[in-house]
Design an enzyme around this catalytic site. Sequence first.
Site, PDB file in Angstrom:
ATOM      1  N   TYR A   1       8.980  -2.651  -3.128  1.00 23.78           N
ATOM      2  CA  TYR A   1       9.478  -3.760  -2.587  1.00 23.78           C
ATOM      3  C   TYR A   1       9.580  -4.561  -3.780  1.00 23.78           C
ATOM      4  CZ  TYR A   1       8.709  -1.387   1.960  1.00 23.78           C
ATOM      5  OH  TYR A   1       8.125  -1.091   2.995  1.00 23.78           O
TER       6      TYR A   1
ATOM      7  N   GLY B   1      -6.369   3.347   6.425  1.00 21.57           N
ATOM      8  CA  GLY B   1      -5.073   3.092   6.582  1.00 21.57           C
ATOM      9  C   GLY B   1      -4.850   3.421   8.617  1.00 21.57           C
ATOM     10  N   ARG B   2      -4.777   4.783   7.927  1.00 22.17           N
ATOM     11  CA  ARG B   2      -4.745   5.535   9.443  1.00 22.17           C
ATOM     12  C   ARG B   2      -5.977   5.509  10.859  1.00 22.17           C
ATOM     13  NH1 ARG B   2       0.294   9.504  10.164  1.00 22.17           N
ATOM     14  NH2 ARG B   2       2.000   7.710   8.642  1.00 22.17           N
TER      15      ARG B   2
ATOM     16  N   ARG C   1      -1.180  -6.226  -4.826  1.00 20.59           N
ATOM     17  CA  ARG C   1      -0.967  -4.665  -4.488  1.00 20.59           C
ATOM     18  C   ARG C   1      -0.347  -4.536  -5.732  1.00 20.59           C
ATOM     19  NH1 ARG C   1      -0.052  -0.576   0.163  1.00 20.59           N
ATOM     20  NH2 ARG C   1      -2.108   0.092   0.381  1.00 20.59           N
TER      21      ARG C   1
END
Length: 357
Positions: free
Chosen positions: A180, A313-314, A227
């Site tokens: 990003y 996360g998941r 991050r």
Amino acid sequence: MSSSLWHPFKLGRVELPHRLAMAPLTRSRANADGTPGPLAAAYYGQRASLGLIITEGTQPSADGQGYPNTPGIHTAEQIAGWREIADAVHAGGGALFIQLMHVGRMSHPDNTPHHRQPVAPSSISADQEIFTATGPKKTPVPRELSVQDIQTTIADFRHAAASAIAAGADGVEIHGANGYLLHQFLSPNANHRTDTYGGSVENRSRLVVEVARAVAEEIGADRVGIRLSPAMPLGGINEGDTESVRAQYRHLVNELAPLNLAYLHVHHVGDDELLRSFRKVWPTALLVVRYGRTREQIADDIDAGLADIAPLGRFALANPDIVERLRTTAALNEIDPATLYGGGEAGYTDYPTLAHA
């Protein structure tokens, strides 16, 4: 499961009950105006036992939006929506950090409220497919940010951070990773600038440091995390060979360290020597997440002295009571890939807890 996971930890202004956290996970369920959807408070509240809840990427401005139905934190309506989420997380004993994500060139005009050309350090397309309401489309060539535009972007991050605190959040995480905008400035294949924001390692680091400093000035350094993802190839990023990556990120982390931010969150892709160098100079907490960790490997970086906190996360996505499941070695729910992005309750707030099962 290693006992190191269950030691309390003080992160900035918040006391955490253990060393787990919820990693940021884009879910694309916000309303069209960028306010968090009606189920978001339930979703995050269900996972409050994780202690530190780092939210999905949240745009600091209309220019910062990349994907359909992602939330923002720059309007009064968005602040009101996030306040409900903060209340739900706090009611469950958790702390909320809103991740500020400006996607830069990883966008498409169809996905933003103003339908303008994406912005980036240079007019170089990410050359990636991105999902839109009418199907996948190629990311267009972005508009190069002027120096004045860069100052506006820094101000947007500052305003978004203040808005997050106004919404009741405990802090923010600056997204400088995963292809990003801030990562684009760091990467020589995305940043061809010849001014003070491009060219050298020092210049490519400049915007990241200036955003971090501005946000820390606005809300307090102990309420700010950042991050980074060295060598992460997402979004068409190519940061060069191992030594080039090490030079870039050692300089950047050395520049960020004196700010005394609450934490550094590393999305790690395998250079443990680089990670150890961060550990030596970073003065506060280090969060490390890796792709593909098994349940048995969650505490490995903490046990090795490379991290203080292990974001999930998941595992967290599919198991709202993941903390209890890990403590009791209970079976885990499997993730449903078809419901990751967009939609309603299915695959969002309806994963069963042990009590429900």
